[in-house]
Design a protein around this motif. Structure first.
Motif, PDB file in Angstrom:
ATOM      1  N   ASP A  34      47.103  57.934  54.269  1.00 42.43           N
ATOM      2  CA  ASP A  34      48.006  57.010  53.583  1.00 42.43           C
ATOM      3  C   ASP A  34      49.194  56.738  54.499  1.00 42.43           C
ATOM      4  OD1 ASP A  34      49.706  55.571  51.974  1.00 42.43           O
ATOM      5  OD2 ASP A  34      49.903  57.126  50.437  1.00 42.43           O
ATOM      6  N   PRO A  35      49.263  55.547  55.115  1.00 46.44           N
ATOM      7  CA  PRO A  35      50.365  55.245  56.036  1.00 46.44           C
ATOM      8  C   PRO A  35      51.748  55.350  55.392  1.00 46.44           C
ATOM      9  CG  PRO A  35      48.702  53.506  56.104  1.00 46.44           C
ATOM     10  CD  PRO A  35      48.319  54.445  54.995  1.00 46.44           C
ATOM     11  N   ALA A  36      51.817  55.255  54.081  1.00 43.77           N
ATOM     12  CA  ALA A  36      53.111  55.298  53.399  1.00 43.77           C
ATOM     13  C   ALA A  36      53.803  56.652  53.542  1.00 43.77           C
ATOM     14  CB  ALA A  36      52.943  54.948  51.922  1.00 43.77           C
ATOM     15  N   ASP A  37      53.046  57.730  53.794  1.00 42.02           N
ATOM     16  CA  ASP A  37      53.692  59.042  53.926  1.00 42.02           C
ATOM     17  C   ASP A  37      53.654  59.587  55.365  1.00 42.02           C
ATOM     18  OD1 ASP A  37      51.104  60.014  54.286  1.00 42.02           O
ATOM     19  OD2 ASP A  37      51.034  61.066  52.372  1.00 42.02           O
ATOM     20  N   ASP A  38      53.362  58.723  56.325  1.00 41.49           N
ATOM     21  CA  ASP A  38      53.275  59.167  57.715  1.00 41.49           C
ATOM     22  C   ASP A  38      54.596  59.712  58.253  1.00 41.49           C
ATOM     23  OD1 ASP A  38      50.607  58.635  57.913  1.00 41.49           O
ATOM     24  OD2 ASP A  38      50.827  56.826  59.139  1.00 41.49           O
ATOM     25  N   PHE A  39      55.712  59.178  57.820  1.00 41.07           N
ATOM     26  CA  PHE A  39      57.014  59.609  58.341  1.00 41.07           C
ATOM     27  C   PHE A  39      57.756  60.519  57.357  1.00 41.07           C
ATOM     28  CE2 PHE A  39      57.568  55.711  61.347  1.00 41.07           C
ATOM     29  CZ  PHE A  39      56.704  56.287  62.256  1.00 41.07           C
ATOM     30  N   MET A  40      57.025  61.420  56.685  1.00 38.60           N
ATOM     31  CA  MET A  40      57.668  62.320  55.737  1.00 38.60           C
ATOM     32  C   MET A  40      58.474  63.381  56.474  1.00 38.60           C
ATOM     33  SD  MET A  40      56.149  64.581  52.591  1.00 38.60           S
ATOM     34  CE  MET A  40      55.379  63.157  51.879  1.00 38.60           C
ATOM     35  N   ARG A  41      59.749  63.480  56.115  1.00 43.72           N
ATOM     36  CA  ARG A  41      60.650  64.458  56.722  1.00 43.72           C
ATOM     37  C   ARG A  41      60.491  65.817  56.045  1.00 43.72           C
ATOM     38  NH1 ARG A  41      65.961  60.842  56.121  1.00 43.72           N
ATOM     39  NH2 ARG A  41      65.925  62.119  54.264  1.00 43.72           N
ATOM     40  N   PRO A  42      61.073  66.861  56.606  1.00 41.51           N
ATOM     41  CA  PRO A  42      60.950  68.199  56.004  1.00 41.51           C
ATOM     42  C   PRO A  42      61.480  68.282  54.576  1.00 41.51           C
ATOM     43  CG  PRO A  42      61.869  68.355  58.213  1.00 41.51           C
ATOM     44  CD  PRO A  42      61.782  66.893  57.873  1.00 41.51           C
ATOM     45  N   ASP A  43      62.442  67.411  54.231  1.00 47.25           N
ATOM     46  CA  ASP A  43      62.989  67.437  52.870  1.00 47.25           C
ATOM     47  C   ASP A  43      62.144  66.649  51.872  1.00 47.25           C
ATOM     48  OD1 ASP A  43      63.543  64.774  53.504  1.00 47.25           O
ATOM     49  OD2 ASP A  43      65.722  65.032  53.503  1.00 47.25           O
ATOM     50  N   GLY A  44      61.022  66.048  52.345  1.00 50.99           N
ATOM     51  CA  GLY A  44      60.125  65.303  51.469  1.00 50.99           C
ATOM     52  C   GLY A  44      60.410  63.820  51.392  1.00 50.99           C
ATOM     53  N   ASP A  45      61.566  63.375  51.894  1.00 50.38           N
ATOM     54  CA  ASP A  45      61.885  61.951  51.926  1.00 50.38           C
ATOM     55  C   ASP A  45      61.120  61.280  53.063  1.00 50.38           C
ATOM     56  OD1 ASP A  45      63.621  62.132  49.785  1.00 50.38           O
ATOM     57  OD2 ASP A  45      65.417  62.335  51.032  1.00 50.38           O
ATOM     58  N   ILE A  46      60.959  59.972  52.957  1.00 53.48           N
ATOM     59  CA  ILE A  46      60.268  59.200  53.979  1.00 53.48           C
ATOM     60  C   ILE A  46      61.301  58.550  54.894  1.00 53.48           C
ATOM     61  CG2 ILE A  46      58.644  57.318  54.439  1.00 53.48           C
ATOM     62  CD1 ILE A  46      57.387  59.673  52.936  1.00 53.48           C
ATOM     63  N   ALA A  47      61.172  58.758  56.194  1.00 49.34           N
ATOM     64  CA  ALA A  47      62.069  58.139  57.170  1.00 49.34           C
ATOM     65  C   ALA A  47      61.645  56.695  57.400  1.00 49.34           C
ATOM     66  CB  ALA A  47      62.037  58.912  58.483  1.00 49.34           C
ATOM     67  N   ALA A  48      62.623  55.826  57.586  1.00 53.07           N
ATOM     68  CA  ALA A  48      62.337  54.409  57.808  1.00 53.07           C
ATOM     69  C   ALA A  48      61.931  54.123  59.250  1.00 53.07           C
ATOM     70  CB  ALA A  48      63.562  53.574  57.434  1.00 53.07           C
ATOM     71  N   PHE A  49      62.341  54.984  60.174  1.00 56.94           N
ATOM     72  CA  PHE A  49      62.094  54.740  61.595  1.00 56.94           C
ATOM     73  C   PHE A  49      61.477  55.981  62.250  1.00 56.94           C
ATOM     74  CE2 PHE A  49      65.798  52.260  60.327  1.00 56.94           C
ATOM     75  CZ  PHE A  49      65.353  50.983  60.627  1.00 56.94           C
ATOM     76  N   ALA A  50      60.672  55.757  63.276  1.00 61.49           N
ATOM     77  CA  ALA A  50      60.019  56.856  63.982  1.00 61.49           C
ATOM     78  C   ALA A  50      61.046  57.826  64.571  1.00 61.49           C
ATOM     79  CB  ALA A  50      59.099  56.318  65.077  1.00 61.49           C
ATOM     80  N   ALA A  51      62.118  57.321  65.144  1.00 59.88           N
ATOM     81  CA  ALA A  51      63.129  58.187  65.750  1.00 59.88           C
ATOM     82  C   ALA A  51      63.790  59.082  64.704  1.00 59.88           C
ATOM     83  CB  ALA A  51      64.174  57.356  66.486  1.00 59.88           C
ATOM     84  N   THR A  52      64.070  58.523  63.541  1.00 55.42           N
ATOM     85  CA  THR A  52      64.672  59.312  62.460  1.00 55.42           C
ATOM     86  C   THR A  52      63.709  60.404  62.019  1.00 55.42           C
ATOM     87  OG1 THR A  52      65.835  57.331  61.730  1.00 55.42           O
ATOM     88  CG2 THR A  52      65.739  59.162  60.177  1.00 55.42           C
ATOM     89  N   PHE A  53      62.450  60.055  61.907  1.00 59.74           N
ATOM     90  CA  PHE A  53      61.411  61.022  61.549  1.00 59.74           C
ATOM     91  C   PHE A  53      61.346  62.155  62.573  1.00 59.74           C
ATOM     92  CE2 PHE A  53      56.917  62.170  62.420  1.00 59.74           C
ATOM     93  CZ  PHE A  53      56.657  62.904  61.271  1.00 59.74           C
ATOM     94  N   GLY A  54      61.237  61.804  63.857  1.00 58.54           N
ATOM     95  CA  GLY A  54      61.139  62.812  64.907  1.00 58.54           C
ATOM     96  C   GLY A  54      62.359  63.711  64.942  1.00 58.54           C
ATOM     97  N   ASN A  55      63.546  63.121  64.837  1.00 56.41           N
ATOM     98  CA  ASN A  55      64.784  63.910  64.872  1.00 56.41           C
ATOM     99  C   ASN A  55      64.890  64.858  63.673  1.00 56.41           C
ATOM    100  OD1 ASN A  55      65.698  62.878  67.289  1.00 56.41           O
ATOM    101  ND2 ASN A  55      66.752  61.174  66.308  1.00 56.41           N
ATOM    102  N   ALA A  56      64.295  64.485  62.544  1.00 53.26           N
ATOM    103  CA  ALA A  56      64.354  65.345  61.358  1.00 53.26           C
ATOM    104  C   ALA A  56      63.584  66.650  61.571  1.00 53.26           C
ATOM    105  CB  ALA A  56      63.798  64.607  60.144  1.00 53.26           C
ATOM    106  N   TRP A  57      62.622  66.642  62.482  1.00 50.45           N
ATOM    107  CA  TRP A  57      61.802  67.827  62.725  1.00 50.45           C
ATOM    108  C   TRP A  57      62.283  68.672  63.894  1.00 50.45           C
ATOM    109  CZ3 TRP A  57      58.444  69.753  59.381  1.00 50.45           C
ATOM    110  CH2 TRP A  57      57.998  68.933  58.358  1.00 50.45           C
ATOM    111  N   LYS A  58      63.406  68.305  64.513  1.00 47.30           N
ATOM    112  CA  LYS A  58      63.948  69.098  65.611  1.00 47.30           C
ATOM    113  C   LYS A  58      64.336  70.490  65.112  1.00 47.30           C
ATOM    114  CE  LYS A  58      66.030  65.705  68.679  1.00 47.30           C
ATOM    115  NZ  LYS A  58      67.308  65.231  69.252  1.00 47.30           N
ATOM    116  N   VAL A  59      64.142  71.453  65.966  1.00 49.54           N
ATOM    117  CA  VAL A  59      64.552  72.817  65.669  1.00 49.54           C
ATOM    118  C   VAL A  59      65.504  73.277  66.768  1.00 49.54           C
ATOM    119  CG1 VAL A  59      62.497  73.446  64.363  1.00 49.54           C
ATOM    120  CG2 VAL A  59      62.558  73.815  66.821  1.00 49.54           C
ATOM    121  N   PRO A  60      66.428  74.189  66.439  1.00 52.01           N
ATOM    122  CA  PRO A  60      67.382  74.643  67.473  1.00 52.01           C
ATOM    123  C   PRO A  60      66.675  75.382  68.598  1.00 52.01           C
ATOM    124  CG  PRO A  60      67.823  75.705  65.340  1.00 52.01           C
ATOM    125  CD  PRO A  60      66.652  74.811  65.165  1.00 52.01           C
TER     126      PRO A  60
END
Length: 101
Positions: free
Chosen positions: A75-101
Motif C-alpha cells: 500500500d503506497p499510502a503507508d510507505d513513508f510511515m514514521r516511528p510515531d505512526g504518522d505519515i511523512a509527506a516527503f522522503a527526506a522527512t521520512f528518512g530523517n525521522a528514522w535517524k538514530v544518535p
C-alpha cells in the motif's frame, strides 16, 4: 555485519572474500560481485560493494515490518510511515525521522 569496500566483518571478525560464513542464523555469501547477508529472521540484504543495495523479506513478514524499508503491505499510502505512526509527506522527512544518535 560491517561491509566496507571489499572487506566484510561480523562482530569484528573478518569474513574472507568468497568464503561463505554461517553462524547462529546469520549467513554471508558472495554471489558474483555481490555480498549477501541473510538472517534466520527472514531478511536478506545484498550489496554490490559499490552503491546498489537490495533488501528482500520473506512473505511471512508481510505487514510486520517498520523502518526505512517500509511496512511491506503493498500500500503506497503507508510507505513513508514514521516511528510515531504518522505519515511523512516527503522522503527526506521520512528518512530523517528514522535517524538514530
Amino acid at each position: 555485519v560491517v561491509a566496507e569496500g571489499q572487506n566484510v566483518s561480523v562482530n569484528g571478525a573478518a569474513v574472507p572474500q568468497g568464503r561463505p560464513y554461517l553462524h547462529k542464523g546469520l549467513g554471508v555469501t558472495w554471489p558474483g560481485e555481490w555480498v549477501a547477508v541473510a538472517s534466520s529472521l527472514g531478511v536478506r540484504v545484498a550489496w554490490d560493494r559499490h552503491l546498489a543495495v537490495t533488501v528482500t523479506a520473506e512473505p511471512e513478514l508481510r505487514g510486520g515490518t517498520w523502518g526505512l524499508c517500509g511496512t511491506y503491505t503493498d500500500d503506497p499510502a503507508d510507505d513513508f510511515m514514521r516511528p510515531d505512526g504518522d505519515i511523512a509527506a516527503f522522503a527526506a522527512t521520512f528518512g530523517n525521522a528514522w535517524k538514530v544518535p
